[in-house]
Design a protein around this motif. Structure first.
Motif, PDB file in Angstrom:
ATOM      1  N   PHE A   6       0.828  -1.203   0.000  1.00  0.00           N
ATOM      2  CA  PHE A   6       0.000   0.000   0.000  1.00  0.00           C
ATOM      3  C   PHE A   6       0.860   1.250   0.000  1.00  0.00           C
ATOM      4  O   PHE A   6       0.604   2.188  -0.754  1.00  0.00           O
ATOM      5  CB  PHE A   6      -0.941   0.018   1.206  1.00  0.00           C
ATOM      6  CG  PHE A   6      -1.711   1.301   1.328  1.00  0.00           C
ATOM      7  CD1 PHE A   6      -2.785   1.555   0.494  1.00  0.00           C
ATOM      8  CD2 PHE A   6      -1.340   2.263   2.248  1.00  0.00           C
ATOM      9  CE1 PHE A   6      -3.483   2.750   0.581  1.00  0.00           C
ATOM     10  CE2 PHE A   6      -2.032   3.449   2.345  1.00  0.00           C
ATOM     11  CZ  PHE A   6      -3.107   3.689   1.511  1.00  0.00           C
ATOM     12  N   CYS A   7       1.892   1.292   0.845  1.00  0.00           N
ATOM     13  CA  CYS A   7       2.775   2.465   0.906  1.00  0.00           C
ATOM     14  C   CYS A   7       3.479   2.684  -0.425  1.00  0.00           C
ATOM     15  O   CYS A   7       3.632   3.811  -0.875  1.00  0.00           O
ATOM     16  CB  CYS A   7       3.808   2.312   2.021  1.00  0.00           C
ATOM     17  SG  CYS A   7       3.086   2.417   3.662  1.00  0.00           S
ATOM     18  N   GLN A  12       3.669   6.064  -5.534  1.00  0.00           N
ATOM     19  CA  GLN A  12       3.546   6.271  -6.972  1.00  0.00           C
ATOM     20  C   GLN A  12       2.427   7.268  -7.284  1.00  0.00           C
ATOM     21  O   GLN A  12       2.576   8.114  -8.155  1.00  0.00           O
ATOM     22  CB  GLN A  12       3.294   4.939  -7.684  1.00  0.00           C
ATOM     23  CG  GLN A  12       4.401   3.930  -7.521  1.00  0.00           C
ATOM     24  CD  GLN A  12       5.742   4.454  -8.010  1.00  0.00           C
ATOM     25  OE1 GLN A  12       5.828   5.125  -9.014  1.00  0.00           O
ATOM     26  NE2 GLN A  12       6.797   4.137  -7.276  1.00  0.00           N
ATOM     27  N   PHE A  13       1.326   7.177  -6.567  1.00  0.00           N
ATOM     28  CA  PHE A  13       0.214   8.102  -6.758  1.00  0.00           C
ATOM     29  C   PHE A  13       0.633   9.524  -6.401  1.00  0.00           C
ATOM     30  O   PHE A  13       0.233  10.484  -7.052  1.00  0.00           O
ATOM     31  CB  PHE A  13      -0.989   7.679  -5.911  1.00  0.00           C
ATOM     32  CG  PHE A  13      -2.095   8.685  -5.891  1.00  0.00           C
ATOM     33  CD1 PHE A  13      -2.911   8.871  -6.999  1.00  0.00           C
ATOM     34  CD2 PHE A  13      -2.320   9.470  -4.779  1.00  0.00           C
ATOM     35  CE1 PHE A  13      -3.915   9.811  -6.994  1.00  0.00           C
ATOM     36  CE2 PHE A  13      -3.329  10.410  -4.764  1.00  0.00           C
ATOM     37  CZ  PHE A  13      -4.130  10.577  -5.867  1.00  0.00           C
ATOM     38  N   ARG A  14       1.451   9.651  -5.362  1.00  0.00           N
ATOM     39  CA  ARG A  14       1.910  10.958  -4.910  1.00  0.00           C
ATOM     40  C   ARG A  14       2.644  11.691  -6.025  1.00  0.00           C
ATOM     41  O   ARG A  14       2.445  12.881  -6.234  1.00  0.00           O
ATOM     42  CB  ARG A  14       2.802  10.775  -3.682  1.00  0.00           C
ATOM     43  CG  ARG A  14       3.342  12.044  -3.095  1.00  0.00           C
ATOM     44  CD  ARG A  14       4.162  11.751  -1.872  1.00  0.00           C
ATOM     45  NE  ARG A  14       5.275  10.888  -2.223  1.00  0.00           N
ATOM     46  CZ  ARG A  14       6.024  10.248  -1.345  1.00  0.00           C
ATOM     47  NH1 ARG A  14       5.759  10.341  -0.067  1.00  0.00           N
ATOM     48  NH2 ARG A  14       7.025   9.507  -1.732  1.00  0.00           N
ATOM     49  N   CYS A  20       0.304  16.555 -11.742  1.00  0.00           N
ATOM     50  CA  CYS A  20      -0.988  17.114 -12.167  1.00  0.00           C
ATOM     51  C   CYS A  20      -1.274  18.444 -11.457  1.00  0.00           C
ATOM     52  O   CYS A  20      -1.736  19.403 -12.092  1.00  0.00           O
ATOM     53  CB  CYS A  20      -2.112  16.128 -11.891  1.00  0.00           C
ATOM     54  SG  CYS A  20      -2.023  14.649 -12.911  1.00  0.00           S
ATOM     55  N   ALA A  21      -1.006  18.501 -10.169  1.00  0.00           N
ATOM     56  CA  ALA A  21      -1.261  19.728  -9.414  1.00  0.00           C
ATOM     57  C   ALA A  21      -0.370  20.868  -9.900  1.00  0.00           C
ATOM     58  O   ALA A  21      -0.839  22.005 -10.039  1.00  0.00           O
ATOM     59  CB  ALA A  21      -1.040  19.490  -7.921  1.00  0.00           C
ATOM     60  N   LEU A  22       0.878  20.578 -10.178  1.00  0.00           N
ATOM     61  CA  LEU A  22       1.778  21.620 -10.671  1.00  0.00           C
ATOM     62  C   LEU A  22       1.336  22.124 -12.038  1.00  0.00           C
ATOM     63  O   LEU A  22       1.309  23.331 -12.292  1.00  0.00           O
ATOM     64  CB  LEU A  22       3.213  21.099 -10.740  1.00  0.00           C
ATOM     65  CG  LEU A  22       4.252  22.095 -11.247  1.00  0.00           C
ATOM     66  CD1 LEU A  22       4.340  23.299 -10.321  1.00  0.00           C
ATOM     67  CD2 LEU A  22       5.598  21.426 -11.373  1.00  0.00           C
ATOM     68  N   SER A  23       0.967  21.213 -12.920  1.00  0.00           N
ATOM     69  CA  SER A  23       0.500  21.612 -14.249  1.00  0.00           C
ATOM     70  C   SER A  23      -0.748  22.479 -14.154  1.00  0.00           C
ATOM     71  O   SER A  23      -0.866  23.497 -14.849  1.00  0.00           O
ATOM     72  CB  SER A  23       0.200  20.381 -15.096  1.00  0.00           C
ATOM     73  OG  SER A  23       1.348  19.595 -15.252  1.00  0.00           O
ATOM     74  N   LEU A  24      -1.669  22.078 -13.304  1.00  0.00           N
ATOM     75  CA  LEU A  24      -2.906  22.839 -13.122  1.00  0.00           C
ATOM     76  C   LEU A  24      -2.615  24.231 -12.567  1.00  0.00           C
ATOM     77  O   LEU A  24      -3.196  25.223 -13.004  1.00  0.00           O
ATOM     78  CB  LEU A  24      -3.844  22.076 -12.189  1.00  0.00           C
ATOM     79  CG  LEU A  24      -5.249  22.586 -12.052  1.00  0.00           C
ATOM     80  CD1 LEU A  24      -5.965  22.557 -13.398  1.00  0.00           C
ATOM     81  CD2 LEU A  24      -6.005  21.750 -11.046  1.00  0.00           C
TER      82      LEU A  24
END
Length: 108
Positions: A6-7, A12-14, A20-24
């Protein structure tokens, strides 16, 4: 599913989330696309993302502007930092509690 798996998956999701957050933020802050060209949705989204206030404050310093505008941007960034610290502190406290429970059940 094991805890290690899980960790690893979350890590990987992080990375994907950060990209995505930086691009947005680059798009909505007015750095890549002028704010006047953004739709209503992106203008509203920009008001909660920190890059908007960072870019606006930078432009105020470089190109000149009022001290009031700079103070508003700094205040907005301060609020975002405070909220982020509160959320992070709660997450760490919950994780510590969870780790203690796991340790106690493993020992018994």
């Amino acid at each position: 599913m094991s805890r290690t798996s899980f960790c690893h998956d979350f890590r990987q999701f992080r990375y994907v989330f950060n990209i995505c957050a930086l691009s947005l933020q680059l798009v909505t802050s007015g750095v890549l696309v002028p704010k006047t060209m953004l739709s209503d949705f992106y203008n509203k989204l920009a008001s909660i993302l920190p890059a908007t206030y960072g870019a606006d404050g930078y432009y105020t310093i470089i190109f000149g502007g009022s001290a009031e505008n700079l103070q508003q941007n700094s205040s907005a960034l301060g609020i975002i930092i405070a909220v982020t610290l509160i959320i992070s502190s709660i997450a760490v406290a919950l994780q510590k509690t969870k780790n203690k429970e796991i340790t106690l059940t493993t020992v018994q």
